[in-house]
Design an enzyme around this catalytic site. Structure first.
Site, PDB file in Angstrom:
ATOM      1  CE1 TYR A   1      -0.063   0.347  25.542  1.00 56.39           C
ATOM      2  CE2 TYR A   1      -1.707   1.636  26.734  1.00 56.39           C
ATOM      3  CZ  TYR A   1      -0.900   1.449  25.627  1.00 56.39           C
ATOM      4  OH  TYR A   1      -0.914   2.369  24.601  1.00 56.39           O
TER       5      TYR A   1
ATOM      6  CG  ASP B   1       8.838 -10.290  18.992  1.00 54.37           C
ATOM      7  OD1 ASP B   1       8.576  -9.117  19.352  1.00 54.37           O
ATOM      8  OD2 ASP B   1       8.582 -11.297  19.687  1.00 54.37           O
TER       9      ASP B   1
ATOM     10  NE  ARG C   1      -2.888   2.553   2.872  1.00 54.22           N
ATOM     11  CZ  ARG C   1      -3.446   2.982   3.982  1.00 54.22           C
ATOM     12  NH1 ARG C   1      -3.948   2.147   4.845  1.00 54.22           N
ATOM     13  NH2 ARG C   1      -3.523   4.273   4.252  1.00 54.22           N
TER      14      ARG C   1
ATOM     15  CG  ASP D   1      20.913  -6.357  17.211  1.00 54.40           C
ATOM     16  OD1 ASP D   1      20.982  -5.142  17.492  1.00 54.40           O
ATOM     17  OD2 ASP D   1      21.375  -7.249  17.944  1.00 54.40           O
TER      18      ASP D   1
ATOM     19  CE  LYS E   1       2.563   2.753  24.593  1.00 53.16           C
ATOM     20  NZ  LYS E   1       3.202   3.103  23.327  1.00 53.16           N
TER      21      LYS E   1
ATOM     22  CG  ASN F   1       3.318   3.507  16.022  1.00 48.69           C
ATOM     23  OD1 ASN F   1       2.480   4.202  16.595  1.00 48.69           O
ATOM     24  ND2 ASN F   1       2.982   2.389  15.377  1.00 48.69           N
TER      25      ASN F   1
HETATM   26  N1  LIG Z   1      -5.187   2.734  19.895  1.00 49.90           N
HETATM   27  C1  LIG Z   1      -5.101   3.471  20.983  1.00 49.90           C
HETATM   28  O1  LIG Z   1      -6.119   3.782  21.646  1.00 49.90           O
HETATM   29  C2  LIG Z   1      -3.761   4.020  21.425  1.00 49.90           C
HETATM   30  C3  LIG Z   1      -3.738   5.118  22.312  1.00 49.90           C
HETATM   31  C4  LIG Z   1      -2.525   5.607  22.724  1.00 49.90           C
HETATM   32  C5  LIG Z   1      -1.338   5.057  22.248  1.00 49.90           C
HETATM   33  N2  LIG Z   1      -1.377   3.999  21.397  1.00 49.90           N
HETATM   34  C6  LIG Z   1      -0.104   3.430  20.942  1.00 49.90           C
HETATM   35  O2  LIG Z   1      -0.050   3.537  19.545  1.00 49.90           O
HETATM   36  C7  LIG Z   1       0.884   2.587  19.035  1.00 49.90           C
HETATM   37  C8  LIG Z   1       0.278   1.891  17.834  1.00 49.90           C
HETATM   38  O3  LIG Z   1      -0.854   1.147  18.261  1.00 49.90           O
HETATM   39  P1  LIG Z   1      -2.210   1.106  17.430  1.00 49.90           P
HETATM   40  O4  LIG Z   1      -3.260   1.687  18.279  1.00 49.90           O
HETATM   41  O5  LIG Z   1      -2.005   1.653  16.079  1.00 49.90           O
HETATM   42  O6  LIG Z   1      -2.499  -0.465  17.428  1.00 49.90           O
HETATM   43  P2  LIG Z   1      -2.364  -1.577  16.281  1.00 49.90           P
HETATM   44  O7  LIG Z   1      -3.238  -1.253  15.128  1.00 49.90           O
HETATM   45  O8  LIG Z   1      -2.550  -2.862  17.007  1.00 49.90           O
HETATM   46  O9  LIG Z   1      -0.844  -1.438  15.791  1.00 49.90           O
HETATM   47  C9  LIG Z   1       0.232  -1.886  16.579  1.00 49.90           C
HETATM   48  C10 LIG Z   1       1.429  -2.063  15.675  1.00 49.90           C
HETATM   49  O10 LIG Z   1       2.571  -2.420  16.487  1.00 49.90           O
HETATM   50  C11 LIG Z   1       3.110  -3.629  15.983  1.00 49.90           C
HETATM   51  N3  LIG Z   1       3.720  -4.412  17.050  1.00 49.90           N
HETATM   52  C12 LIG Z   1       3.212  -4.701  18.272  1.00 49.90           C
HETATM   53  N4  LIG Z   1       4.070  -5.470  18.956  1.00 49.90           N
HETATM   54  C13 LIG Z   1       5.141  -5.663  18.149  1.00 49.90           C
HETATM   55  C14 LIG Z   1       6.356  -6.378  18.284  1.00 49.90           C
HETATM   56  N5  LIG Z   1       6.667  -7.041  19.406  1.00 49.90           N
HETATM   57  N6  LIG Z   1       7.229  -6.384  17.254  1.00 49.90           N
HETATM   58  C15 LIG Z   1       6.928  -5.721  16.109  1.00 49.90           C
HETATM   59  N7  LIG Z   1       5.799  -5.030  15.922  1.00 49.90           N
HETATM   60  C16 LIG Z   1       4.918  -5.001  16.933  1.00 49.90           C
HETATM   61  C17 LIG Z   1       1.937  -4.346  15.360  1.00 49.90           C
HETATM   62  O11 LIG Z   1       2.409  -5.302  14.432  1.00 49.90           O
HETATM   63  P3  LIG Z   1       2.088  -6.881  14.590  1.00 49.90           P
HETATM   64  O12 LIG Z   1       0.595  -7.000  14.497  1.00 49.90           O
HETATM   65  O13 LIG Z   1       2.848  -7.485  13.490  1.00 49.90           O
HETATM   66  O14 LIG Z   1       2.580  -7.270  15.968  1.00 49.90           O
HETATM   67  C18 LIG Z   1       1.222  -3.193  14.677  1.00 49.90           C
HETATM   68  O15 LIG Z   1       1.869  -2.873  13.476  1.00 49.90           O
HETATM   69  C19 LIG Z   1       1.210   1.654  20.206  1.00 49.90           C
HETATM   70  O16 LIG Z   1       2.473   2.011  20.736  1.00 49.90           O
HETATM   71  C20 LIG Z   1       0.104   1.950  21.201  1.00 49.90           C
HETATM   72  O17 LIG Z   1       0.524   1.701  22.512  1.00 49.90           O
HETATM   73  C21 LIG Z   1      -2.569   3.479  20.958  1.00 49.90           C
END
Ligand SMILES: NC(=O)c1ccc[n+]([C@@H]2O[C@H](COP(=O)([O-])OP(=O)(O)OC[C@H]3O[C@@H](n4cnc5c(N)ncnc54)[C@H](OP(=O)(O)O)[C@@H]3O)[C@@H](O)[C@H]2O)c1
Length: 262
Positions: free
Chosen positions: A149, A59, A45, A67, A153, A84
């Site tokens: 969590y 991961d 995309r 690394d 944060k 992120n």
């Molecule tokens: N949504 C909310 O309400 C909210 C509010 C405040 C802050 N945030 C923060 O925003 C950020 C993005 O979250 P999102 O809301 O966009 O959720 P999301 O749609 O679930 O996206 C999370 C992303 O992080 C990746 N990820 C998670 N664990 C990982 C790992 N161990 N290694 C590699 N990639 C990993 C996921 O990929 P995989 O699926 O491949 O693991 C996905 O690409 C996070 O840091 C979250 O804490 C979210």
């Protein structure tokens, strides 16, 4: 002028995918990473938006994963790091599986700071670079039924402000994006779909990403996306932690979605 280069982690969905899309539209080449194969469709995309995109499936809770991501830069200078990747974990702490708990901490804290240190050293040597960390307004409040969590944060928010101060006058800026509840896969992945916050109205991830990207490009220290979240975080700053913990219980307790609709 050479094409700027950005790393975006967690770019397979949600806020990270939108951040990467904005980077692509703004002319960056991209290195994107996530843990699951969906990152490859996301990369396609992003290529459709005109960017040169390199993908790493790793991961990022592990040193090896970080690394591998760094190795994929192949020595190319990184103009922007958008750290992120992260995830949540709902329900009562004592009922959570410890391996899940640890994965939250290792992704949101350990992997994030290791990546920021690795990329940050190279940026400091060049005397330029932009770092955007996705923290959260969750860092301002104890997360009853999301205890670990919210703690991670709080760490990210605090770390970001401290690193910014350390890097003052180096040419490297550090910006903390602090979203509120946003419409992504986050709540499903955290097993929080039966909670009030999981079912409630949320912000659009594209709007959140735009606010974060613009703040990073200006070199701002922090940005809370959305006026309601700004208000909520301002109130949280002057509210006793015990009260905040009880407020969080009402939002995040398992089954609270049903109580809210009764
Ligand atoms: N949504 C909310 O309400 C909210 C509010 C405040 C802050 N945030 C923060 O925003 C950020 C993005 O979250 P999102 O809301 O966009 O959720 P999301 O749609 O679930 O996206 C999370 C992303 O992080 C990746 N990820 C998670 N664990 C990982 C790992 N161990 N290694 C590699 N990639 C990993 C996921 O990929 P995989 O699926 O491949 O693991 C996905 O690409 C996070 O840091 C979250 O804490 C979210």
């Amino acid at each position: 002028m050479s094409t700027p280069f950005a790393i975006v982690t967690g770019a397979s969905s949600g806020i990270g995918l939108e951040l990467a899309a904005i980077c692509a539209q703004e002319g960056f080449d991209l290195l994107v990473a996530a843990d699951r194969p969906e990152i490859r469709a996301a990369a396609d995309r992003l290529r459709g938006l005109g960017a040169n995109v390199t993908v790493v499936e790793a991961d990022l809770s592990t040193i090896n994963g970080v690394d591998r991501l760094w190795a994929a830069t192949a020595g190319r200078p990184v103009d922007a790091l958008l750290a992120n990747a992260g995830h949540g974990l709902g329900r009562a702490f004592l009922d959570q599986d410890f391996s899940d708990v640890r994965h939250v901490i290792d992704t949101n804290v350990t992997g994030t700071v290791y990546l920021v240190q690795t990329v940050g050293r190279a940026m400091r040597s060049r005397g330029q670079g932009r770092i955007l960390l996705t923290g959260s307004i969750a860092g301002f409040m104890p997360g009853t039924y999301q205890a670990v969590y919210n703690g991670t944060k709080a760490f990210v928010d605090s770390f970001s402000f401290a690193l910014r101060a350390e890097l003052k006058d180096t040419g490297v800026t550090v910006t903390c994006l602090m979203p509120g509840a946003t419409e992504t896969d986050f709540f499903e992945r955290a097993d929080m779909l039966d909670t009030k916050v999981g079912q409630g109205k949320k912000d659009d991830p594209a709007d959140v990403a735009r606010v974060g990207f613009d703040a990073m490009m200006r070199g701002d220290g922090e940005v809370v996306s959305g006026w309601q979240n700004k208000l909520q975080s301002a109130i949280a700053n002057v509210t006793p932690a015990g009260i905040l913990a009880e407020q969080h219980r009402r939002m995040a307790e398992p089954g609270s979605a049903k109580q809210a609709s009764d």
